[in-house]
Enzyme design. Structure first.
Site, mmCIF file in Angstrom:
data_model
loop_
_atom_site.group_PDB
_atom_site.id
_atom_site.type_symbol
_atom_site.label_atom_id
_atom_site.label_comp_id
_atom_site.label_asym_id
_atom_site.label_seq_id
_atom_site.Cartn_x
_atom_site.Cartn_y
_atom_site.Cartn_z
ATOM 1 N N GLU A 1 -36.652 55.781 -44.935
ATOM 2 C CA GLU A 1 -36.649 54.591 -44.651
ATOM 3 C C GLU A 1 -38.075 54.020 -43.883
ATOM 4 O O GLU A 1 -38.338 55.041 -42.952
ATOM 5 C CB GLU A 1 -35.541 54.140 -43.481
ATOM 6 C CG GLU A 1 -34.017 54.473 -44.208
ATOM 7 C CD GLU A 1 -33.129 54.203 -42.955
ATOM 8 O OE1 GLU A 1 -31.795 53.876 -43.262
ATOM 9 O OE2 GLU A 1 -33.169 54.129 -41.874
ATOM 10 N N CYS A 2 -38.588 53.282 -44.155
ATOM 11 C CA CYS A 2 -39.795 52.648 -43.483
ATOM 12 C C CYS A 2 -40.912 53.770 -43.581
ATOM 13 O O CYS A 2 -41.509 54.096 -44.273
ATOM 14 C CB CYS A 2 -39.446 51.883 -42.291
ATOM 15 S SG CYS A 2 -40.696 50.878 -41.640
ATOM 16 N N GLY A 3 -41.038 54.070 -42.304
ATOM 17 C CA GLY A 3 -42.030 55.360 -41.911
ATOM 18 C C GLY A 3 -41.480 56.647 -42.948
ATOM 19 O O GLY A 3 -42.609 57.056 -43.441
#
Length: 458
Positions: free
Chosen positions: A332-334
Site C-alpha cells: 500500500e502506498c509507500g
C-alpha cells in the site's frame, strides 16, 4: 451480540489544527496517572495520531471509521475494549461535522458520536479569540443533532481561563472542563503528511510528562470521567476473536521509520484468523525473514529514506525474488512505491527500487487523490473476486507512472483505474481497511497457506 455500559468520551475540534491530538494525549496521560485503565481511538482514517495515543497509554490505539469499516465494525472495535479498560477516549478528525460530503456530517466525528452514543467535548483553540469563542461554540452546539456536552479550551492562559469559563457556562449552559496553556516543550513538528510519527519525535517521554502534568493541573479529569460515565449502553456483534489455536501461516510485516502506516484492527484480524505476524525493517535488514508465507508492505515515509532503501540491495533483491516466485503480497502506498523500478526521494533524485513492477514514483509537491475511495475489482485477486468492492483512503504527495488498472475507483462518471492485482498481488496507492471485510483476510491467508504447501524451500 454483546452489550455493556462502557464509559467513553469524544474530544472533537472546531477544525483541523485546533490541538485535538495534544489535548487527547494530555487527557490520556492525566487519566493514566490517576490509575484509570484507559484506551484510545481515532475517528477517521488517520495513521499518525494513533501512534501518539499508543505511546501515552502503552497499548495500541485503533481507528473508528464508519465509511471504511461500517457500523458493525466500528461498534465491534469500540466494544471489544470494554473488557480491558475502564474508559475510552476518542479523538475526532478535522472539524466535528466534517465528513465525506460538503453538505452533511456523514462519516464525520459527529456521526461516530451519534452512532455510538458517545458524549462530545469540543476542543476550542482560543489563542486568538475572546468573546468570539462564545459565538463559535454556540454555532457548533446548535448545528443539527449532536452530543456536545462540554468544552475544553486550548492555547488559553490561566489568567484568561476563569473569565472565558464563566461566560461560556453562563450563556451556553455547557460545562468547561479545563484548558491547556501554550506548552512549548510539548510541541511536535510536522512534515508534508502531517505530524512526525511518535518514534521520530525527540524526547517523546518528556513531552508526555509535560502533557500529564498540565492535565493534572489544568483539566477537570474527574469531571470528564463523570461525563464519560453518562454514555449509553453499547452493543456490538462479535466479528472475530483471538483464539488459542496455533497460527498456520507466517506473514512478514514491514515496520520501521519508513513503513509504519497500518490499521491495528486489520493486523489483529489477520492474527485472529491464523497468521503469525513477523516484523522486519526494509531499512536495516539485508534480507526478508525466513520461512514467510506472505508479505505486507504498508505505507509511511519511504521517500524520506529513498537513498538508504536503495543502498539495501540485499533486501531489494530478496523482495524481487520472492515476488517473482509468487508469494502473496499486499503493498500500500509507500510499499507500492518500493515495488516500482525507481522512487524519487524528497530531494527529487530517482533511486533504484525492487523493480517488481514497471514504472517510477515521483514527488509532486501537493496532495494527490486525497480522501475516501471505494474500489471495485475488475479481476479475481488475492483479496477479493471480480465485482466485489473494497474501501480505503488515499493520502500521498507522490504519484507514479504506472498506478495499475485492476480496480476501478470512484463513481462511474468520475472513475479511474488503479492498483495492480492478481492471484498473489494487490499493490497500489490506496490504504485498505481490511478489518471491515474479514473475508478479505481469510482469502489472503488461504493464498498464504497455498504458497506454503506449493513453495516450501523456495
Amino acid at each position: 451480540m454483546k452489550r455493556t455500559v462502557y464509559p467513553r468520551v469524544l474530544l472533537a475540534g472546531t477544525a483541523s489544527s485546533t490541538g485535538k491530538t495534544t489535548m487527547t494525549c494530555a487527557v490520556l496521560a492525566g487519566l493514566r496517572a490517576m490509575g484509570t485503565r484507559v484506551c484510545a481511538f481515532k475517528c477517521g482514517p488517520d495513521y499518525i495520531d494513533p501512534m501518539f495515543h499508543s505511546r501515552v497509554v502503552g497499548v495500541p490505539s485503533r481507528n473508528l471509521d464508519l465509511f471504511m469499516g461500517g457500523g458493525d465494525t466500528a461498534r465491534f472495535v469500540l466494544g471489544r475494549q470494554a473488557e480491558h479498560s475502564d474508559l475510552a477516549v476518542l479523538e475526532g478528525v478535522m472539524g466535528l461535522f466534517d465528513g465525506k460530503y460538503p453538505d452533511s456530517d456523514e462519516y464525520s466525528s459527529n456521526h461516530v458520536a451519534r452512532f455510538t452514543g458517545t458524549p462530545t467535548v469540543l476542543v476550542v483553540n482560543v489563542g486568538s479569540l475572546n468573546y468570539s469563542a462564545v459565538a463559535l461554540i454556540r454555532g457548533f452546539r446548535d448545528q443539527g443533532e449532536n452530543t456536545i456536552s462540554g468544552v475544553l479550551l486550548n492555547q488559553c492562559s490561566r489568567d484568561r481561563y476563569s473569565g472565558l469559563k464563566e461566560v461560556i457556562e453562563r450563556e451556553l449552559g455547557l460545562p468547561v472542563y479545563g484548558f491547556l496553556p501554550r506548552l512549548p516543550g510539548a510541541e511536535i513538528s510536522s512534515r508534508h503528511l502531517g505530524l512526525l510519527t511518535a518514534d521520530e519525535v525527540r524526547d517523546m517521554e518528556n513531552k508526555i510528562r509535560i502533557l500529564k502534568e498540565a492535565a493534572l493541573d489544568c483539566i477537570d479529569l474527574k469531571g470528564l470521567v463523570r461525563l464519560a460515565g453518562q454514555a449509553g449502553e453499547l452493543s456490538w456483534p462479535v466479528l472475530w476473536e483471538k483464539t488459542q489455536r496455533p497460527s498456520f501461516v507466517r506473514i512478514g510485516v514491514a515496520r520501521d521509520r519508513a513503513f509504519c502506516f497500518y490499521y491495528q484492527d486489520t493486523l489483529e484480524m489477520l492474527e485472529a484468523l491464523g497468521a503469525e505476524l513477523v516484523e522486519f525493517s526494509p531499512l536495516q535488514d539485508s534480507a526478508l525473514p525466513g520461512n514467510l508465507d506472505g508479505l505486507i508492505l504498508g505505507g509511511g515515509y519511504p521517500e524520506e529514506y529513498a537513498g538508504q532503501l536503495a543502498e539495501n540491495r540485499g533486501f531489494l533483491e530478496d523482495l524481487r525474488k520472492k515476488a517473482a516466485q509468487g508469494i502473496p503480497l499486499l503493498a500500500e502506498c509507500g510499499g507500492f512505491m518500493v515495488l516500482l523500478e525507481t522512487m524519487a526521494g524528497r530531494d527529487g533524485v530517482p533511486y533504484p527500487m525492487a523493480g517488481v513492477l514497471s514504472g517510477k514514483s515521483f514527488m509532486t509537491g501537493r496532495l494527490n487523490r486525497f480522501g475516501y475511495v471505494e474500489l471495485s475489482a475488475l479481476t479475481d485477486n488475492v483479496l477479493c473476486r471480480r465485482g466485489e468492492t473494497l474501501r480505503g483512503h488515499e493520502f500521498h504527495f507522490s504519484d507514479s507512472s504506472n498506478n495499475g488498472q485492476d480496480f476501478r475507483a470512484g463513481e462511474s462518471h468520475q472513475s479511474r483505474l488503479c492498483i495492480h492485482a492478481g492471484d498473489s498481488l494487490v499493490a497500489g496507492y490506496p490504504h485498505l481497511y481490511l478489518a471491515g471485510k474479514p473475508e478479505t483476510g481469510r482469502r489472503f491467508l488461504e493464498a498464504c497457506l497455498a504458497w506454503r504447501k506449493r513453495c516450501q524451500g523456495c
